[in-house]
Motif scaffolding. Sequence first.
Motif, PDB file in Angstrom:
ATOM      1  N   MET A 278       0.819  -1.190   0.000  1.00 13.77           N
ATOM      2  CA  MET A 278       0.000   0.000   0.000  1.00 13.77           C
ATOM      3  C   MET A 278       0.864   1.255   0.000  1.00 13.77           C
ATOM      4  SD  MET A 278      -3.133   0.891   0.245  1.00 13.77           S
ATOM      5  CE  MET A 278      -4.133   2.207   0.726  1.00 13.77           C
ATOM      6  N   LEU A 279       1.896   1.248   0.822  1.00 11.00           N
ATOM      7  CA  LEU A 279       2.803   2.379   0.889  1.00 11.00           C
ATOM      8  C   LEU A 279       3.550   2.556  -0.434  1.00 11.00           C
ATOM      9  CD1 LEU A 279       3.835   4.555   2.762  1.00 11.00           C
ATOM     10  CD2 LEU A 279       5.598   2.982   3.539  1.00 11.00           C
ATOM     11  N   ASN A 280       3.871   1.431  -1.038  1.00  7.48           N
ATOM     12  CA  ASN A 280       4.567   1.463  -2.330  1.00  7.48           C
ATOM     13  C   ASN A 280       3.676   2.107  -3.394  1.00  7.48           C
ATOM     14  OD1 ASN A 280       6.581   1.074  -4.106  1.00  7.48           O
ATOM     15  ND2 ASN A 280       6.272  -1.119  -4.370  1.00  7.48           N
ATOM     16  N   LEU A 281       2.386   1.809  -3.374  1.00  8.61           N
ATOM     17  CA  LEU A 281       1.433   2.384  -4.322  1.00  8.61           C
ATOM     18  C   LEU A 281       1.303   3.893  -4.114  1.00  8.61           C
ATOM     19  CD1 LEU A 281      -0.613   1.811  -6.560  1.00  8.61           C
ATOM     20  CD2 LEU A 281      -2.320   1.469  -4.788  1.00  8.61           C
ATOM     21  N   ILE A 282       1.268   4.338  -2.878  1.00  8.74           N
ATOM     22  CA  ILE A 282       1.182   5.776  -2.581  1.00  8.74           C
ATOM     23  C   ILE A 282       2.458   6.482  -3.035  1.00  8.74           C
ATOM     24  CG2 ILE A 282       1.062   7.461  -0.715  1.00  8.74           C
ATOM     25  CD1 ILE A 282      -0.765   5.515   0.771  1.00  8.74           C
ATOM     26  N   ASN A 283       3.612   5.867  -2.772  1.00  7.07           N
ATOM     27  CA  ASN A 283       4.877   6.456  -3.209  1.00  7.07           C
ATOM     28  C   ASN A 283       4.947   6.564  -4.736  1.00  7.07           C
ATOM     29  OD1 ASN A 283       5.865   6.836  -0.666  1.00  7.07           O
ATOM     30  ND2 ASN A 283       7.039   4.930  -0.598  1.00  7.07           N
ATOM     31  N   THR A 284       4.416   5.555  -5.426  1.00  7.49           N
ATOM     32  CA  THR A 284       4.401   5.568  -6.890  1.00  7.49           C
ATOM     33  C   THR A 284       3.513   6.709  -7.387  1.00  7.49           C
ATOM     34  OG1 THR A 284       4.708   3.172  -6.900  1.00  7.49           O
ATOM     35  CG2 THR A 284       3.957   4.190  -8.938  1.00  7.49           C
ATOM     36  N   LYS A 285       2.364   6.897  -6.788  1.00  2.00           N
ATOM     37  CA  LYS A 285       1.457   7.976  -7.188  1.00  2.00           C
ATOM     38  C   LYS A 285       2.097   9.343  -6.920  1.00  2.00           C
ATOM     39  CE  LYS A 285      -2.930   5.577  -6.710  1.00  2.00           C
ATOM     40  NZ  LYS A 285      -4.232   5.529  -6.054  1.00  2.00           N
ATOM     41  N   ILE A 286       2.767   9.460  -5.796  1.00  2.00           N
ATOM     42  CA  ILE A 286       3.446  10.730  -5.487  1.00  2.00           C
ATOM     43  C   ILE A 286       4.564  10.989  -6.501  1.00  2.00           C
ATOM     44  CG2 ILE A 286       4.911  11.894  -3.797  1.00  2.00           C
ATOM     45  CD1 ILE A 286       3.251  10.576  -1.588  1.00  2.00           C
ATOM     46  N   LEU A 287       5.315   9.968  -6.823  1.00  2.00           N
ATOM     47  CA  LEU A 287       6.391  10.114  -7.815  1.00  2.00           C
ATOM     48  C   LEU A 287       5.833  10.486  -9.183  1.00  2.00           C
ATOM     49  CD1 LEU A 287       8.822   7.211  -6.873  1.00  2.00           C
ATOM     50  CD2 LEU A 287       9.207   9.662  -6.631  1.00  2.00           C
ATOM     51  N   LEU A 288       4.699   9.892  -9.561  1.00  2.00           N
ATOM     52  CA  LEU A 288       4.064  10.235 -10.840  1.00  2.00           C
ATOM     53  C   LEU A 288       3.576  11.689 -10.835  1.00  2.00           C
ATOM     54  CD1 LEU A 288       2.083   7.000 -11.740  1.00  2.00           C
ATOM     55  CD2 LEU A 288       4.110   7.927 -12.871  1.00  2.00           C
ATOM     56  N   ALA A 289       3.033  12.128  -9.713  1.00  2.00           N
ATOM     57  CA  ALA A 289       2.573  13.520  -9.612  1.00  2.00           C
ATOM     58  C   ALA A 289       3.764  14.472  -9.701  1.00  2.00           C
ATOM     59  CB  ALA A 289       1.818  13.733  -8.312  1.00  2.00           C
ATOM     60  N   ILE A 290       4.866  14.119  -9.039  1.00  2.00           N
ATOM     61  CA  ILE A 290       6.072  14.956  -9.112  1.00  2.00           C
ATOM     62  C   ILE A 290       6.613  14.967 -10.534  1.00  2.00           C
ATOM     63  CG2 ILE A 290       8.475  15.128  -8.352  1.00  2.00           C
ATOM     64  CD1 ILE A 290       7.532  14.066  -5.610  1.00  2.00           C
ATOM     65  N   LEU A 291       6.621  13.803 -11.181  1.00  6.31           N
ATOM     66  CA  LEU A 291       7.094  13.724 -12.567  1.00  6.31           C
ATOM     67  C   LEU A 291       6.225  14.573 -13.492  1.00  6.31           C
ATOM     68  CD1 LEU A 291       9.064  12.450 -14.553  1.00  6.31           C
ATOM     69  CD2 LEU A 291       7.457  10.541 -14.783  1.00  6.31           C
ATOM     70  N   ALA A 292       4.901  14.540 -13.298  1.00  2.00           N
ATOM     71  CA  ALA A 292       3.991  15.340 -14.114  1.00  2.00           C
ATOM     72  C   ALA A 292       4.247  16.832 -13.891  1.00  2.00           C
ATOM     73  CB  ALA A 292       2.551  14.996 -13.793  1.00  2.00           C
ATOM     74  N   ALA A 293       4.481  17.225 -12.637  1.00  2.00           N
ATOM     75  CA  ALA A 293       4.759  18.634 -12.338  1.00  2.00           C
ATOM     76  C   ALA A 293       6.072  19.071 -12.983  1.00  2.00           C
ATOM     77  CB  ALA A 293       4.804  18.842 -10.832  1.00  2.00           C
ATOM     78  N   LEU A 294       7.097  18.215 -12.883  1.00  2.00           N
ATOM     79  CA  LEU A 294       8.383  18.544 -13.508  1.00  2.00           C
ATOM     80  C   LEU A 294       8.266  18.619 -15.022  1.00  2.00           C
ATOM     81  CD1 LEU A 294      10.862  16.435 -11.349  1.00  2.00           C
ATOM     82  CD2 LEU A 294      10.577  18.920 -11.361  1.00  2.00           C
ATOM     83  N   LEU A 295       7.478  17.725 -15.599  1.00  2.00           N
ATOM     84  CA  LEU A 295       7.263  17.752 -17.047  1.00  2.00           C
ATOM     85  C   LEU A 295       6.555  19.046 -17.462  1.00  2.00           C
ATOM     86  CD1 LEU A 295       7.508  16.210 -19.701  1.00  2.00           C
ATOM     87  CD2 LEU A 295       5.288  15.191 -19.212  1.00  2.00           C
ATOM     88  N   THR A 296       5.584  19.476 -16.690  1.00  2.00           N
ATOM     89  CA  THR A 296       4.859  20.726 -16.973  1.00  2.00           C
ATOM     90  C   THR A 296       5.804  21.919 -16.873  1.00  2.00           C
ATOM     91  OG1 THR A 296       2.841  19.761 -16.081  1.00  2.00           O
ATOM     92  CG2 THR A 296       2.909  22.151 -16.294  1.00  2.00           C
ATOM     93  N   ILE A 297       6.618  21.935 -15.840  1.00  2.00           N
ATOM     94  CA  ILE A 297       7.575  23.034 -15.671  1.00  2.00           C
ATOM     95  C   ILE A 297       8.585  23.040 -16.814  1.00  2.00           C
ATOM     96  CG2 ILE A 297       9.456  23.892 -14.218  1.00  2.00           C
ATOM     97  CD1 ILE A 297       7.819  22.879 -11.792  1.00  2.00           C
ATOM     98  N   GLY A 298       9.077  21.866 -17.185  1.00  2.00           N
ATOM     99  CA  GLY A 298      10.037  21.765 -18.282  1.00  2.00           C
ATOM    100  C   GLY A 298       9.457  22.237 -19.602  1.00  2.00           C
ATOM    101  N   SER A 299       8.220  21.859 -19.876  1.00  2.00           N
ATOM    102  CA  SER A 299       7.598  22.294 -21.128  1.00  2.00           C
ATOM    103  C   SER A 299       7.346  23.802 -21.112  1.00  2.00           C
ATOM    104  CB  SER A 299       6.301  21.532 -21.387  1.00  2.00           C
ATOM    105  OG  SER A 299       5.350  21.831 -20.385  1.00  2.00           O
ATOM    106  N   ALA A 300       7.007  24.349 -19.966  1.00  2.00           N
ATOM    107  CA  ALA A 300       6.809  25.798 -19.866  1.00  2.00           C
ATOM    108  C   ALA A 300       8.117  26.539 -20.106  1.00  2.00           C
ATOM    109  CB  ALA A 300       6.230  26.163 -18.499  1.00  2.00           C
ATOM    110  N   VAL A 301       9.203  26.019 -19.554  1.00  2.00           N
ATOM    111  CA  VAL A 301      10.509  26.646 -19.763  1.00  2.00           C
ATOM    112  C   VAL A 301      10.904  26.569 -21.235  1.00  2.00           C
ATOM    113  CG1 VAL A 301      12.977  26.397 -19.272  1.00  2.00           C
ATOM    114  CG2 VAL A 301      11.326  26.330 -17.408  1.00  2.00           C
ATOM    115  N   ALA A 302      10.674  25.407 -21.866  1.00  2.00           N
ATOM    116  CA  ALA A 302      11.005  25.249 -23.289  1.00  2.00           C
ATOM    117  C   ALA A 302      10.171  26.209 -24.146  1.00  2.00           C
ATOM    118  CB  ALA A 302      10.772  23.811 -23.719  1.00  2.00           C
TER     119      ALA A 302
END
Length: 89
Positions: free
Chosen positions: A1-25
Motif C-alpha cells: 500500500m505504501l509502495n502504491l502511494i509512493n508511486t502515485k506521489i512520484l508520478l505527480a512529481i514527474l507530471a509537475a516537472l514535465l509541466t515546468i520543463g515544457s513551460a521553460v522550453a
Amino acid sequence: MLNLINTKILLAILAALLTIGSAVAYQTRETEKAAAAAAKAAAILEQQRKDAEEQRKRDEEFRKQVEQDKKRNNSAAAKEGKTWKSYLP
C-alpha cells in the motif's frame, strides 16, 4: 500500500516537472522568436534610415545642380524674381 502511494506521489512529481520543463522550453522558444523579430525590425529600420539619408543627399545634390544651372545658364527662371520689380507700367 505504501509502495502504491509512493508511486502515485512520484508520478505527480514527474507530471509537475514535465509541466515546468515544457513551460521553460516554450518560454525559451518564444524569447528566441521575439529576439529574431526585434533583430529583423532593427535591420529594417537601419535600412530605412540609410535609404532616407541617401535620398536626402541626392535631393541636396539635385538642388545644388539646379542652382548652378540657373547661375550658369542665366535662364529666365533665375531672373524671375527680378522682372516684376523692374516693371514700369
